[in-house]
Each structure stands twice: as structure tokens, then as C-alpha cells.
Design an enzyme around this catalytic site. Sequence first.
Site, PDB file in Angstrom:
ATOM      1  CG  ASP A  73      -2.324   0.512   0.910  1.00 18.17           C
ATOM      2  OD1 ASP A  73      -2.437   1.379   0.032  1.00 18.17           O
ATOM      3  OD2 ASP A  73      -3.288   0.069   1.556  1.00 18.17           O
ATOM      4  CG  ASP A  81      -9.217   1.987  -1.251  1.00 22.49           C
ATOM      5  OD1 ASP A  81      -9.067   2.439  -0.107  1.00 22.49           O
ATOM      6  OD2 ASP A  81      -8.307   1.463  -1.910  1.00 22.49           O
TER       7      ASP A  81
END
Length: 553
Positions: free
Chosen positions: A182, A237
Site C-alpha cells: 500500500d 478503493d
Amino acid sequence: MPLSERLFSRPPRPSRSPRSRWSRLAAGATVLGLAAVTAPALVLLAPAPQAQALSNGLAATPPMGWNDWNSFGCNVTEQKVKSVADFIVSSGLAAAGYAYVDIDDCWMSGSRDSGGHLVPDPAKFPDGISGTAAYVHGKGLKLGIYESAGTKTCAGYPGSLGHEQTDANSFASWGVDLLKYDNCNGDGSSPQSRDTTMRDALAKTGRSILYSLCEWGQDSVWTWGAGVGNMWRTTGDINDSFGSLLSNFHTNVQLSAYAGPGGWNDPDMLEVGNGGMSFTEDRSEFSLWAEMAAPLIAGNDLPGSSAATLSLLGNRDVIAVDQDSLGKQGTEISSAGGLDVLTKPLANGDRAVVLFNENAGAATISTTAAAAGLPASSSYTLNNLWSHVKTTTSGAISATVPGHGSVMYRVSTGSSTTTGTTHPLVGASSNRCLDAFNNQTAPGTKIEIWDCNGGTNQQVTATAANELRLYGGTQCLDATGGGTATGTAVELWTCNGGANQQWRLNPDGTITGVQSGLCLDVTGGDQAAGNVNGTALELWTCNGGANQQWRLG
């Protein structure tokens, strides 16, 4: 994650919903919308071919598996991961290609040990990550882990910045097979430089670890991702809504030039089965992701999956499009009015064509075999990958597509048709077969669903007269008494050519009565109790429910 948290690294909010990483929909919608607008322009300005793929020998086809975040969030545990691994095998998903079981954020303790190593949370993972990996490997599957290229993960746990080699060595020693990396809490340096540092650290371990970059579609990651990772997020996302699906699709579909064997555009994990979208919308997501050669990473609570969800995740014909060895991402050839046509070349010369309706109401979407890139031929076969119905066309590819729905064809040269062939009819909501009660042949016999067993009372022949005949063609599926009202029972009756014995096998997977226009429906099939053996079939208003979806077995 909201843009504000990405930029300013605010403390985590552990009370969030497991299906929404830091309230994705609220602030994340800005990122999604911006990506949908800007990404196509970037591609038009820089339509460069894919960079040389990462030389780790992995991801020759898009990775398939499961990630815990959308279902469990920070409530992930070793037992949950093991249960999912068990289910992937027992359900047949492993045999269909699902290989990776991925642990997302929150798996570790809040600080490193005295030697600077990451420590698995002993309460959540009493056997450690190595013990969990050993269990998953024992199932013939692979284990994935999560980290961030910053000082902390998105949930506030220790990040890998400055510890890349130490952490890579830990992952390798634990038996990890995939790293999702991430981009939270960075130090101001470019994501590319930080991701490259971890790439090199992984390579030095000597273990083959698939490398998944999670850059939220920032920094034009698709232009450099192939030399750094095996897959890279092209979008913000995702969340469990049709609007989020649509936004991620719009961004990712423009980036086909950058995907190929060894490196894939990733519009984020699947929301199929999480409950926020209809069955029709879930099917569109799976169709579009497969057409775009995207990683197929399930994000639902797999052991709690309904038969309807498994009918989507386990469709091997659609999976075969995603996993095709040619390694091409499908391209959009038209999109006027939100009526989208995508085409994807396949290794054997076929084309996968998706007709996708972004709008709320049903619409006819059309293209041609020539426009889809097929060679000239006098006839083409349209193999519907959801209903398994085959039809022949001289070149037109057209279907009435429900709102938010999709129709997916595998198109080949030559002629083939379902008419005159015999198959079981399998219901999507139950995974059970249309069945004449107790093998009886008398007129008036109840038509129901039952476990598929190959019996002659489950073998259906579609005729040129639009009949659905059973028992080798002596008895027909019949709307009782010629009824046209909702709730009319469906029964067995001597074939007589009546309109109440004529049925249309529609491109969207429904079967409608010619006389009534109503759908063949598993009574109460939208509820779990309505999918048991012996549930009767009836006519009902078409509503897109999984209990009105059928496929040829």
C-alpha cells in the site's frame, strides 16, 4: 481511503465498517471521479506499449484469489483465513483457478521487536504467519500478506519504509507468496522509488513473491508498474455500489495498452456477493473484470456465499476469458449513451464480447463481428457465457440488456446452436436442476428444482418451435391452464403446440413464456428457504433475481 488521510496521515478510525476502508465512499468519491475523468486523457496523450514485465516469472495470467478486507477489515484472524482456504478447496473455486488467500491490514502487532522485525499479532495469529502459510500451502493454495511503503500502514501499524529488506526477509521466511504493498504514510518521496526498493528487496530473498502495488491509480502507475510489480491498482478503493463499480471500470478500461503477461491493471478486488449490489450488477462486475483481464480477487465472506454468488465467482467460461493465454486486456469499441461494447482477442482466434448497459432501464446494444475484430465469415457462433445458450448469426451481435446488466459472448466463426440439443437447466439461485417430480410423466406433474443427477426427468430439449421438452421430447414444459398471471404454476403436459408451451431463452439468462411474457421463477427463490429440493416453479414478473436466472448444464 479518503484523499485527506492519504495526504496528511490522520490517525486511523478503527470503528469504520469492515467494507469501507476509512469511509471510502465519502471522500474517496472525489478521487474516483477525478480518475474517471483524467485517466482516459492520460492514455490518449501517452499510449505507450506496456513496459518490460517484472522478471520474476509470476502472473503470466491475472492472479486469482481472495482478500479479507472487504469482509473482515481489522477483524481478520488466523481461523477466518483457514476457513476461507478450506472453502476455496471444498467449493471447487480452487479447481476453477482461485489460488491466493490474502491477509490485508491489521495482521501485525503495534510495534516491531527488539531486532526491528514485524511481529504477527499473537491473539489474531497464534500460529504466526508461518503457521498460517503452512496450513494454506497444505490446501494447495498460496498465502498473501499486506504492508505499506510508509512509516505506518493505512490502519496505523508499522510500515516498511526503511525496513524493506528486513521485512522482505521475514515474508520469505514465513512462506509468503504475494505482497500487497500500500501507499499510506509516505515520506514525500515518489511511490515508484519506494515500490522499487521493495521490489529489489523481494528479489534478494530468493523466494518467488508476487508483487501487488496499491497506488490508488495515482502517479500514472500503469506507465511504470510493469517494471516494478505484477499488478497495480489503477483506481481508488472500490466500495460495494454500482457507482463505484462504474467509476473504476471507466478508468481501467482505458488502460489496455499497459497490461499483459506478468503485469496487470487492477481496478481493485471484487465486491461480488457482499450484498450492496443486485445479482445483475454483481454479474456485470465479474464480466467486466474478466473482459479487462483484471485480477479476480474475491472480497466477500466466501464460506457464507450463496449459490447465486458461487454461480458468478465459479463460472469457468468467464474465468477462461480472464485467464486466456494471449494475455490481452479487452478494449472498449463503443460507449455512446452509456451502452458499452468491449471486445477481447483470445488465443484460439475467438473474441470475447461484452455488451454492458450503464443505464437504469433495459436497452438493446448492438455491434458486428467485424467491429469486434473477427475475420470475415458467412456465419458466427455466439456462445453466451452465462446462460451457455448458443446461437448463430451472419455477423450482427445484439441483445436486449437489462439496466446495469451485461451480456457476455464468446464469438467464433462457424455455425452452432442450442436448438435441438438436450441439457439440464440449472438455476443460479440454487445450483439445482429443473426437474419433473419423482420421474413422473403424467400430464400435470409438478415441475420443481432438485439436485442435479443426470436423470431423464432433468433433461430438457429446446426445439425450433420454442418448446422445452422433457423425456426425450414426449412431454412439454407448460404454464398451467394457459395462465398468464403471476403465480401460475409450471407443470408437465403433453406437447400440443400451445402458446403456453412456448418459451424464450433470453440473452440475459432469463426464460420467459411467449404467451405471458413472465419469467420462469423458482418460487421464493430469492430467499434461502426457497432454494431447497422440491421448490416449485411458477411464472412471475421479471425482476432480475437470481431465482429467474438459468444456464444450460
